[in-house]
Design a protein around this motif. Sequence first.
Motif, PDB file in Angstrom:
ATOM      1  N   GLU A 258      51.352 -19.454 -33.933  1.00 23.39           N
ATOM      2  CA  GLU A 258      50.916 -20.478 -32.981  1.00 23.39           C
ATOM      3  C   GLU A 258      51.071 -19.946 -31.555  1.00 23.39           C
ATOM      4  O   GLU A 258      51.815 -19.008 -31.306  1.00 23.39           O
ATOM      5  CB  GLU A 258      51.773 -21.751 -33.130  1.00 23.39           C
ATOM      6  N   GLY A 259      50.342 -20.589 -30.620  1.00 22.65           N
ATOM      7  CA  GLY A 259      50.535 -20.298 -29.208  1.00 22.65           C
ATOM      8  C   GLY A 259      49.404 -19.515 -28.593  1.00 22.65           C
ATOM      9  O   GLY A 259      48.287 -19.450 -29.125  1.00 22.65           O
ATOM     10  N   THR A 260      49.711 -18.905 -27.450  1.00 21.43           N
ATOM     11  CA  THR A 260      48.690 -18.167 -26.694  1.00 21.43           C
ATOM     12  C   THR A 260      49.198 -16.780 -26.315  1.00 21.43           C
ATOM     13  O   THR A 260      50.403 -16.573 -26.130  1.00 21.43           O
ATOM     14  CB  THR A 260      48.322 -18.924 -25.403  1.00 21.43           C
ATOM     15  N   ILE A 261      48.228 -15.852 -26.195  1.00 19.71           N
ATOM     16  CA  ILE A 261      48.557 -14.498 -25.748  1.00 19.71           C
ATOM     17  C   ILE A 261      47.458 -14.033 -24.793  1.00 19.71           C
ATOM     18  O   ILE A 261      46.269 -14.105 -25.120  1.00 19.71           O
ATOM     19  CB  ILE A 261      48.729 -13.528 -26.943  1.00 19.71           C
ATOM     20  N   PRO A 262      47.806 -13.590 -23.583  1.00 17.50           N
ATOM     21  CA  PRO A 262      46.780 -13.197 -22.601  1.00 17.50           C
ATOM     22  C   PRO A 262      46.094 -11.878 -22.960  1.00 17.50           C
ATOM     23  O   PRO A 262      46.665 -11.029 -23.652  1.00 17.50           O
ATOM     24  CB  PRO A 262      47.586 -13.038 -21.305  1.00 17.50           C
ATOM     25  N   LEU A 263      44.876 -11.744 -22.500  1.00 22.02           N
ATOM     26  CA  LEU A 263      44.170 -10.473 -22.616  1.00 22.02           C
ATOM     27  C   LEU A 263      45.022  -9.351 -22.024  1.00 22.02           C
ATOM     28  O   LEU A 263      45.639  -9.524 -20.966  1.00 22.02           O
ATOM     29  CB  LEU A 263      42.830 -10.528 -21.882  1.00 22.02           C
ATOM     30  N   GLU A 264      45.067  -8.221 -22.690  1.00 24.44           N
ATOM     31  CA  GLU A 264      45.781  -7.017 -22.255  1.00 24.44           C
ATOM     32  C   GLU A 264      47.302  -7.180 -22.242  1.00 24.44           C
ATOM     33  O   GLU A 264      48.015  -6.317 -21.734  1.00 24.44           O
ATOM     34  CB  GLU A 264      45.286  -6.555 -20.877  1.00 24.44           C
ATOM     35  N   ALA A 265      47.799  -8.281 -22.793  1.00 32.92           N
ATOM     36  CA  ALA A 265      49.255  -8.467 -22.860  1.00 32.92           C
ATOM     37  C   ALA A 265      49.849  -7.560 -23.930  1.00 32.92           C
ATOM     38  O   ALA A 265      49.149  -7.098 -24.850  1.00 32.92           O
ATOM     39  CB  ALA A 265      49.583  -9.917 -23.175  1.00 32.92           C
ATOM     40  N   SER A 266      51.135  -7.288 -23.807  1.00 31.73           N
ATOM     41  CA  SER A 266      51.825  -6.522 -24.839  1.00 31.73           C
ATOM     42  C   SER A 266      51.923  -7.367 -26.109  1.00 31.73           C
ATOM     43  O   SER A 266      51.844  -8.597 -26.065  1.00 31.73           O
ATOM     44  CB  SER A 266      53.220  -6.127 -24.364  1.00 31.73           C
ATOM     45  N   ARG A 267      52.103  -6.702 -27.209  1.00 32.39           N
ATOM     46  CA  ARG A 267      52.126  -7.399 -28.496  1.00 32.39           C
ATOM     47  C   ARG A 267      53.340  -8.309 -28.622  1.00 32.39           C
ATOM     48  O   ARG A 267      54.376  -8.120 -27.966  1.00 32.39           O
ATOM     49  CB  ARG A 267      52.153  -6.374 -29.631  1.00 32.39           C
ATOM     50  N   ALA A 268      53.238  -9.277 -29.495  1.00 37.87           N
ATOM     51  CA  ALA A 268      54.381 -10.057 -29.966  1.00 37.87           C
ATOM     52  C   ALA A 268      54.711  -9.537 -31.360  1.00 37.87           C
ATOM     53  O   ALA A 268      53.809  -9.299 -32.167  1.00 37.87           O
ATOM     54  CB  ALA A 268      54.044 -11.537 -30.013  1.00 37.87           C
ATOM     55  N   ARG A 269      55.982  -9.338 -31.638  1.00 35.73           N
ATOM     56  CA  ARG A 269      56.368  -8.713 -32.914  1.00 35.73           C
ATOM     57  C   ARG A 269      57.568  -9.437 -33.504  1.00 35.73           C
ATOM     58  O   ARG A 269      58.468  -9.856 -32.792  1.00 35.73           O
ATOM     59  CB  ARG A 269      56.686  -7.235 -32.678  1.00 35.73           C
ATOM     60  N   GLU A 270      57.530  -9.587 -34.826  1.00 36.84           N
ATOM     61  CA  GLU A 270      58.657 -10.223 -35.505  1.00 36.84           C
ATOM     62  C   GLU A 270      58.816  -9.629 -36.898  1.00 36.84           C
ATOM     63  O   GLU A 270      57.826  -9.318 -37.568  1.00 36.84           O
ATOM     64  CB  GLU A 270      58.418 -11.733 -35.615  1.00 36.84           C
ATOM     65  N   TRP A 271      60.061  -9.446 -37.299  1.00 41.14           N
ATOM     66  CA  TRP A 271      60.380  -9.040 -38.671  1.00 41.14           C
ATOM     67  C   TRP A 271      60.576 -10.313 -39.481  1.00 41.14           C
ATOM     68  O   TRP A 271      61.529 -11.063 -39.258  1.00 41.14           O
ATOM     69  CB  TRP A 271      61.656  -8.212 -38.708  1.00 41.14           C
ATOM     70  N   MET A 272      59.674 -10.571 -40.412  1.00 36.08           N
ATOM     71  CA  MET A 272      59.707 -11.823 -41.165  1.00 36.08           C
ATOM     72  C   MET A 272      60.170 -11.583 -42.609  1.00 36.08           C
ATOM     73  O   MET A 272      59.637 -10.707 -43.302  1.00 36.08           O
ATOM     74  CB  MET A 272      58.317 -12.469 -41.191  1.00 36.08           C
ATOM     75  N   ALA A 273      61.141 -12.372 -43.037  1.00 41.19           N
ATOM     76  CA  ALA A 273      61.610 -12.289 -44.414  1.00 41.19           C
ATOM     77  C   ALA A 273      60.597 -12.935 -45.346  1.00 41.19           C
ATOM     78  O   ALA A 273      60.040 -13.987 -45.036  1.00 41.19           O
ATOM     79  CB  ALA A 273      62.962 -12.983 -44.543  1.00 41.19           C
ATOM     80  N   VAL A 274      60.347 -12.299 -46.478  1.00 39.53           N
ATOM     81  CA  VAL A 274      59.407 -12.856 -47.451  1.00 39.53           C
ATOM     82  C   VAL A 274      60.160 -13.751 -48.434  1.00 39.53           C
ATOM     83  O   VAL A 274      61.379 -13.677 -48.566  1.00 39.53           O
ATOM     84  CB  VAL A 274      58.656 -11.747 -48.222  1.00 39.53           C
ATOM     85  N   TRP A 275      59.401 -14.613 -49.097  1.00 45.69           N
ATOM     86  CA  TRP A 275      59.953 -15.452 -50.163  1.00 45.69           C
ATOM     87  C   TRP A 275      59.808 -14.699 -51.473  1.00 45.69           C
ATOM     88  O   TRP A 275      58.712 -14.278 -51.828  1.00 45.69           O
ATOM     89  CB  TRP A 275      59.211 -16.785 -50.209  1.00 45.69           C
ATOM     90  N   GLU A 276      60.888 -14.462 -52.175  1.00 45.47           N
ATOM     91  CA  GLU A 276      60.939 -13.712 -53.432  1.00 45.47           C
ATOM     92  C   GLU A 276      60.481 -12.252 -53.241  1.00 45.47           C
ATOM     93  O   GLU A 276      59.334 -11.893 -53.526  1.00 45.47           O
ATOM     94  CB  GLU A 276      60.124 -14.393 -54.526  1.00 45.47           C
ATOM     95  N   PRO A 277      61.382 -11.402 -52.775  1.00 42.39           N
ATOM     96  CA  PRO A 277      61.026 -10.014 -52.472  1.00 42.39           C
ATOM     97  C   PRO A 277      60.688  -9.158 -53.684  1.00 42.39           C
ATOM     98  O   PRO A 277      60.071  -8.101 -53.535  1.00 42.39           O
ATOM     99  CB  PRO A 277      62.276  -9.473 -51.754  1.00 42.39           C
ATOM    100  N   SER A 278      61.043  -9.587 -54.887  1.00 42.88           N
ATOM    101  CA  SER A 278      60.678  -8.812 -56.079  1.00 42.88           C
ATOM    102  C   SER A 278      59.161  -8.710 -56.208  1.00 42.88           C
ATOM    103  O   SER A 278      58.612  -7.642 -56.509  1.00 42.88           O
ATOM    104  CB  SER A 278      61.265  -9.452 -57.341  1.00 42.88           C
TER     105      SER A 278
END
Length: 494
Positions: A258-278
């Motif tokens: 969700e949200g907004t990101i401006p043109l030429e802006a640096s990336r947004a990054r997140e390490w997301m945990a998955v549900w059931e990693p097997s």
Amino acid sequence: MKKPMKFSLSLLLIFMLAFVPQINPEKPFVQATEEGGALVQELNQLLNNDPDLKGALAGVSVRSAETGELLYDHIGDIRLKPASNMKLLTAAAALSTLGENYKFATELLTDGSVKGVTLQGNLYLKGKGDPTLLKSDFDQFARKIKDLGIGIIHGDLVADDTWYDNIRYSMDLTWNDETYYYGAQVSALTASPNEDYDAGTVIVDVNPGKNTGVEPIVTLEPKTDYVNIINNAKTVAKDGKKSISIERQHGTNNIIIEGTIPLEASRAREWMAVWEPSGYALDLFKQSLLEQGIKLNGKVRTAAAPEGSNVLVSHQSMPLSELLIPFMKLSNNGHAEAIMKEMGKVVKGEGSWDKGLEVLKEELIKLGINTNTLVLRDGSGISHVNLIPANEISKLLFAVQDKEWFESYLTSLPIAGATDRMVGGTLRNRMINSVAQNKVMAKTGSISTVSSLSGYVDTKSGERLIFSIVLNNLVNGSKGKVIEDKIAVILAEQ
């Protein structure tokens, strides 16, 4: 005239001994009072007057690394939340029980047989706790299957995660932690996105689209269809606001942006945990098989490999001594919990938190730690229920010095101001340009309202000191780090 009073020699000795202070080798000769030497005075001045400690609890314990003598003690016997200083206990127990050369295994098994280029039967990917598996490892598995002459799998592709129990979260993990890498589910079969080895996670990158009004460009590392990206964000003008949220819906693998990101802006990054990693690990392996041109004719599912299944391929992780580097330097919660379950599996025959904690307590007793004063709930310290006195942490750090594995233990600790990420770790940006830079080797810790730092410091005079700082009930955790650094610098200046 009165006769002079006579004292027997025995009464005189009793009288004199009544005024001799009792010496307890576990207590410092100068307690944390206003009296004492320069070190005591300086530490007291800091702890008693720092405004950020008002209303907080500061457990501080300082020992001689050579003798173990307790040199300074400020509420050192009070049980406090240790945060990731808990990992100091987990790492010591793992080295003692599993050994420096211990390796986690992963196996490919089948309940069928190979006829020509066809595997007639199911192919099982069996995890045994390795938290360091990468997409490149699954690629190697697939190449080995191809090298066996197998081009078609006429059966199911199955994930086997039964080496551990099916409880994915430690007992006190909160819902707001489970979405992110530091609260990822613990499974005997899992995968990591890169060589930080945050098992059970994917890295989500959000970059601006090419025009305003369009969705941002979302990429995953590694590429996987196991998660479902729901992109509700928008690219806005260059001078617009960057406000991107990346979250996973509880109980699903829907990652919502969700949200907004401006043109030429640096990336947004997140390490997301998955549900059931097997299932995530199995999806990566399936990709690797298809990339090698191996055809799959069955289903993808999770189940235990039948007794008597044949091992086609076996893989081993790096040894524990090497795994300790990302584990301790980067304070990897997933590693701590996998190690906890592995100790339970190896020693007690059950890969669970309960059995792992039993092993941990047994090892701590061997190291002279008073486990009756501890409350232990997990291996990482993410629980707010863990309770450990600073004096017990410093006691542990003294006791491990004569173990054959101590060099691996010491090497795993972050080093203050060392810029290399896998050397300085979580201390790489702290105590820079101070006397403590490169002289403090210690484990950091941080959860809400808690900050901690415990380890070793080499002083100006050439002495090594052991210290443990556990700060609780902080309003601002980052201020706790400032206080810890001040204490570490004071010790380094001795």
